[in-house]
Scaffold this active site. Structure first.
Site, mmCIF file in Angstrom:
data_model
loop_
_atom_site.group_PDB
_atom_site.id
_atom_site.type_symbol
_atom_site.label_atom_id
_atom_site.label_comp_id
_atom_site.label_asym_id
_atom_site.label_seq_id
_atom_site.Cartn_x
_atom_site.Cartn_y
_atom_site.Cartn_z
ATOM 1 N N CYS A 30 0.839 -1.183 0.000
ATOM 2 C CA CYS A 30 0.000 0.000 0.000
ATOM 3 C C CYS A 30 0.880 1.242 0.000
ATOM 4 O O CYS A 30 2.002 1.222 0.496
ATOM 5 C CB CYS A 30 -0.956 0.091 1.188
ATOM 6 N N ARG B 225 3.393 -0.016 -5.145
ATOM 7 C CA ARG B 225 3.245 -0.611 -3.812
ATOM 8 C C ARG B 225 1.930 -1.373 -3.658
ATOM 9 O O ARG B 225 1.694 -2.015 -2.628
ATOM 10 C CB ARG B 225 3.314 0.479 -2.736
ATOM 11 N N TRP C 169 -2.939 -2.655 -1.564
ATOM 12 C CA TRP C 169 -2.618 -4.064 -1.865
ATOM 13 C C TRP C 169 -3.311 -4.845 -0.753
ATOM 14 O O TRP C 169 -2.901 -4.783 0.406
ATOM 15 C CB TRP C 169 -1.109 -4.275 -1.837
ATOM 16 N N ASN D 6 -1.002 2.111 5.874
ATOM 17 C CA ASN D 6 -0.176 1.101 5.188
ATOM 18 C C ASN D 6 0.397 0.190 6.262
ATOM 19 O O ASN D 6 1.040 0.678 7.191
ATOM 20 C CB ASN D 6 0.949 1.815 4.410
ATOM 21 N N GLY D 7 0.167 -1.111 6.132
ATOM 22 C CA GLY D 7 0.692 -2.049 7.128
ATOM 23 C C GLY D 7 -0.375 -3.047 7.506
ATOM 24 O O GLY D 7 -1.355 -3.230 6.777
ATOM 25 N N GLU E 55 17.266 -16.175 -10.989
ATOM 26 C CA GLU E 55 16.771 -14.809 -11.163
ATOM 27 C C GLU E 55 16.045 -14.663 -12.503
ATOM 28 O O GLU E 55 14.989 -14.036 -12.580
ATOM 29 C CB GLU E 55 17.943 -13.828 -11.029
ATOM 30 N N LYS F 282 12.139 -13.547 -12.874
ATOM 31 C CA LYS F 282 11.701 -12.403 -13.702
ATOM 32 C C LYS F 282 10.594 -12.844 -14.645
ATOM 33 O O LYS F 282 9.589 -12.171 -14.795
ATOM 34 C CB LYS F 282 12.842 -11.860 -14.553
ATOM 35 N N GLU G 277 7.264 -13.585 -12.814
ATOM 36 C CA GLU G 277 6.636 -12.386 -12.273
ATOM 37 C C GLU G 277 5.855 -11.594 -13.298
ATOM 38 O O GLU G 277 4.754 -11.143 -13.027
ATOM 39 C CB GLU G 277 7.727 -11.426 -11.767
ATOM 40 N N HIS H 136 18.548 -35.777 -12.757
ATOM 41 C CA HIS H 136 18.048 -36.454 -11.550
ATOM 42 C C HIS H 136 16.532 -36.300 -11.389
ATOM 43 O O HIS H 136 15.998 -36.541 -10.315
ATOM 44 C CB HIS H 136 18.774 -35.922 -10.315
ATOM 45 N N LYS I 119 5.671 -3.837 -4.794
ATOM 46 C CA LYS I 119 7.117 -3.610 -4.780
ATOM 47 C C LYS I 119 7.708 -3.807 -3.393
ATOM 48 O O LYS I 119 8.784 -4.341 -3.233
ATOM 49 C CB LYS I 119 7.379 -2.190 -5.274
HETATM 50 C C1 F6R Z 1 11.412 -9.462 -7.704
HETATM 51 C C2 F6R Z 1 11.430 -8.582 -6.559
HETATM 52 C C3 F6R Z 1 11.255 -9.188 -5.211
HETATM 53 C C4 F6R Z 1 12.120 -8.437 -4.186
HETATM 54 C C5 F6R Z 1 11.830 -8.938 -2.763
HETATM 55 C C6 F6R Z 1 12.707 -8.242 -1.754
HETATM 56 O O1 F6R Z 1 11.595 -8.767 -8.895
HETATM 57 O O2 F6R Z 1 11.566 -7.395 -6.691
HETATM 58 O O3 F6R Z 1 11.525 -10.550 -5.211
HETATM 59 O O4 F6R Z 1 13.469 -8.618 -4.506
HETATM 60 O O5 F6R Z 1 10.488 -8.709 -2.466
HETATM 61 O O6 F6R Z 1 12.502 -6.867 -1.778
HETATM 62 P P1 F6R Z 1 13.561 -5.876 -1.147
HETATM 63 O O7 F6R Z 1 14.806 -5.963 -1.967
HETATM 64 O O8 F6R Z 1 12.929 -4.526 -1.244
HETATM 65 O O9 F6R Z 1 13.797 -6.324 0.255
#
Ligand code: F6R
Length: 601
Positions: free
Chosen positions: A2, A27, A74, A100-101, A476, A480, A483, A499, A596
């Site tokens: 949020c 967010r 969110w 937010n929280g 990674e 990506k 996501e 395996h 995010k």
């Molecule tokens: C993926 C992504 C998430 C963050 C994770 C940690 O693209 O962005 O997997 O890496 O939520 O977030 P931070 O780095 O803000 O602690």
């Protein structure tokens, strides 16, 4: 999760609030709303859906007031709906709150309110807050807020407005980010700097359990017992343009292309002379016999990709852990343990909890963080910043490359402080300095990744393989893709394919191999061939000279020290995920179900 915004001043509040929400949508974006004080009333417009829906709502243009609060959501408690959207009002309609929280004890508080005759209309945890403020109100809003927050358990960044106090916004924060931007006869509030960066570069970072009274011409902070506290005003160098798309179609693409600059700034002056300078010279690294690198998601992958340099140059056994697992597995930690926490936002709840646990158990803690003054930086013993600039796209790209670079610089720094003067370490440091230029070159893989994406964007499953640091990059690349394209994919250490996972390979299953370490590249290529023999169609990302007519696409990237190759080899994988999502016409910057900054467990 949020995002919240607030404005008090002489301008019409709505445009400031909407602009702020648009930049905070990363967010959370399932509903949005605003509340503005006007003629002794609180005017609320809110609904489920994106901020754009709110902006297009004809009611919004009729609101002229100069004091307001806003929220983009969110969902945690209750589905996205109008009634669950913020702002929430108390039963009397005199207090409006955005939050937010998460309020963890909301069921108990809800029952207490119901027992006292209050009616709760939504399924949210937030709605208890304005009603508790009302219940605790005795003519003094500050006292009512202070009393209320003492009853709350969990995390919160809260803004409160009331027509009973028409010239102020009350804010309070615990474990969720909140900044106050200072203007001339006007002040701004936001979850994150970019939301208000267009108006000011001077900020107060609200601390834990601090309450603020924000008026147009004054800002006063108190602790939770209402003792006044003095805070330092900080100037932030980020420019507003870096929070905008700047001609790119999406933030994600812009951020991918910003990587050479972001990495150059992260290296900065830290590596310009013979010695690495990170401001950690006072730490006695010789006492550590164990090291943990702890983070979530992409940040955790950055840790995995960097572990090799710590073990090779510092000779400290290093384990990588997901923060959400680390905190519940009773890790072996004492005062000879070094714990490194990585976070772009500096607000990730799991990472903060793991950091607190490590500190309690006596570890020395170092945070690798992008957002200045974020929560993690206030808990860790030492903080070193990546200088990636604001990362807006939900899928992390430039923050990852900067994290890998800074972790490798940290490994070099610790090695030096431990007395390592080897030529290999010197070569490694030179290779770090070469990264920004090589990153520019690797962006040339865009076309080939786009055409591979065009061939594969309708696929249902996709696999990534590699060994060592290339395996970390495969994880990674796979994350990506999942996501932003919603295609199922998995990453395997390539030796593991046989395996079990190889059973999943059938005709035309795409498999992306990453092979950048000359000592093990041939083994990964053999593993790819095993998949090709079972019908798989392979793409290989490599810096080796490979002649292999079975692999349909070979993407050549610049050569670099094998421990640094994750900084380069991830780029084609980022571009691949990006183009797949574009071919599928998806919202690249705001993928479904994600946010995010993950401030819940
Ligand atoms: C993926 C992504 C998430 C963050 C994770 C940690 O693209 O962005 O997997 O890496 O939520 O977030 P931070 O780095 O803000 O602690």
């Amino acid at each position: 999760m949020c995002g919240i915004v607030g404005y008090i001043g002489t301008k019409k509040a709505v445009p400031v609030l909407i602009n702020g929400l648009l930049s905070l949508e990363y967010r959370g974006y399932d509903s949005a709303g605003i509340a503005v004080l006007e003629n002794d009333l609180i005017k609320v417009v809110k609904d489920k859906g994106r901020v754009k829906n709110l902006q297009d709502n004809p009611e919004i243009d009729k609101i002229l007031g100069n004091i307001g609060i806003a929220h983009t959501r969110w969902a945690t408690h209750g589905e996205p709906s109008k009634v669950n959207s913020h702002p929430h009002l108390d039963n009397s309609g005199k207090f409006s709150v955005v939050h937010n929280g998460i309020i963890e004890n909301y069921s108990i508080l809800r029952q207490k309110l119901i027992d006292n005759g209050y009616k709760l209309l939504s399924e949210t945890d937030t709605e208890v807050i304005p009603n508790l403020i009302h219940m605790n109100y005795n003519g003094n809003i500050l006292e009512a807020v202070s009393k209320t927050v003492k009853e709350l358990e969990g995390s919160f960044a809260i803004e409160v407005i009331s027509p009973l106090h028409p010239d102020e916004i009350i804010i309070v924060k615990k474990d969720s980010p909140l900044v106050v931007g200072v203007g001339e006869n006007e002040n701004y509030i936001a979850s994150d700097i970019p939301a208000i960066l267009a108006y000011t570069s001077n900020f107060y970072f609200v601390g834990e359990n601090e309450i603020g009274v924000i008026k147009d011409d004054s800002i006063t902070f108190y602790d939770v017992n209402l003792n006044e506290i003095k805070k330092e005003l900080k100037s932030i160098e980020w420019d507003a343009v870096s929070s905008e798309k700047n001609g790119y179609e999406d933030f994600m693409l812009k951020e991918i292309y910003e990587q050479p600059k972001a990495v150059r700034e992260t290296i900065g002056q830290r590596m310009s002379s013979d010695k690495v300078k990170l401001g950690l010279d006072d730490v006695d690294f010789s006492k550590f016999n164990r090291m943990y690198i702890v983070a979530c998601g992409t940040a955790m992958h950055a840790g995995l990709a960097s572990k090799y340099a710590f073990e090779k140059f510092c000779k400290i056994p290093t384990e990588i852990d997901m923060a959400s697992e680390f905190r519940y597995r009773d890790p072996l930690i004492d005062n000879q343990t070094l714990c490194i926490f990585i976070s772009q936002s500096g607000e990730t709840a799991d990472t903060i909890a793991a950091l607190k646990l490590a500190k309690e158990k006596g570890a020395t803690t170092i945070a690798v963080v992008n957002v200045i003054d974020s929560s993690i930086t206030r808990v860790a013993d030492h903080t070193i910043y990546t200088h990636a600039g604001p990362e807006i796209a939900v899928a992390s790209t430039k923050a990852y490359t900067c994290q890998v670079v800074l972790l490798n610089i940290l490994a070099a720094n610790i090695a030096e402080l431990l007395g390592n003067t080897s030529d290999e370490l010197n070569d490694f440091k030179q290779s770090i300095l070469a990264l920004p230029d090589k990153l520019k070159e690797v962006l040339d893989t865009d076309e080939i990744m786009k055409s591979y994406a065009e061939k594969n964007y309708m696929k249902k499953d996709l696999f990534f393989v590699g060994r060592g640091a290339d395996y970390a990059v495969s994880l990674e690349g796979s994350l990506k893709l999942k996501e932003i394209s919603y295609i199922h994919s998995d990453a395997y250490a390539s030796g593991e394919l046989k395996h079990g996972p190889i059973a999943l390979i059938e005709k035309d299953t795409p498999i992306i191999g990453c092979a950048t370490n000359p000592s093990i590249a041939a083994k990964t290529i053999s593993n790819l061939e095993e998949a090709i023999s079972r019908g798989g169609n392979a793409l290989l990302v490599t810096n080796q000279e490979i002649h292999n007519d079975k692999i349909s696409d070979i993407v050549t990237i610049p050569d670099i020290h094998p421990m640094l190759s994750p900084v380069l080899s991830v780029v084609p994988l980022q571009l691949f995920a990006y183009h797949i999502a574009k071919f599928k016409k998806l919202d690249v910057d705001k993928p479904r179900n994600l946010a995010k900054s993950v401030t819940v467990e």
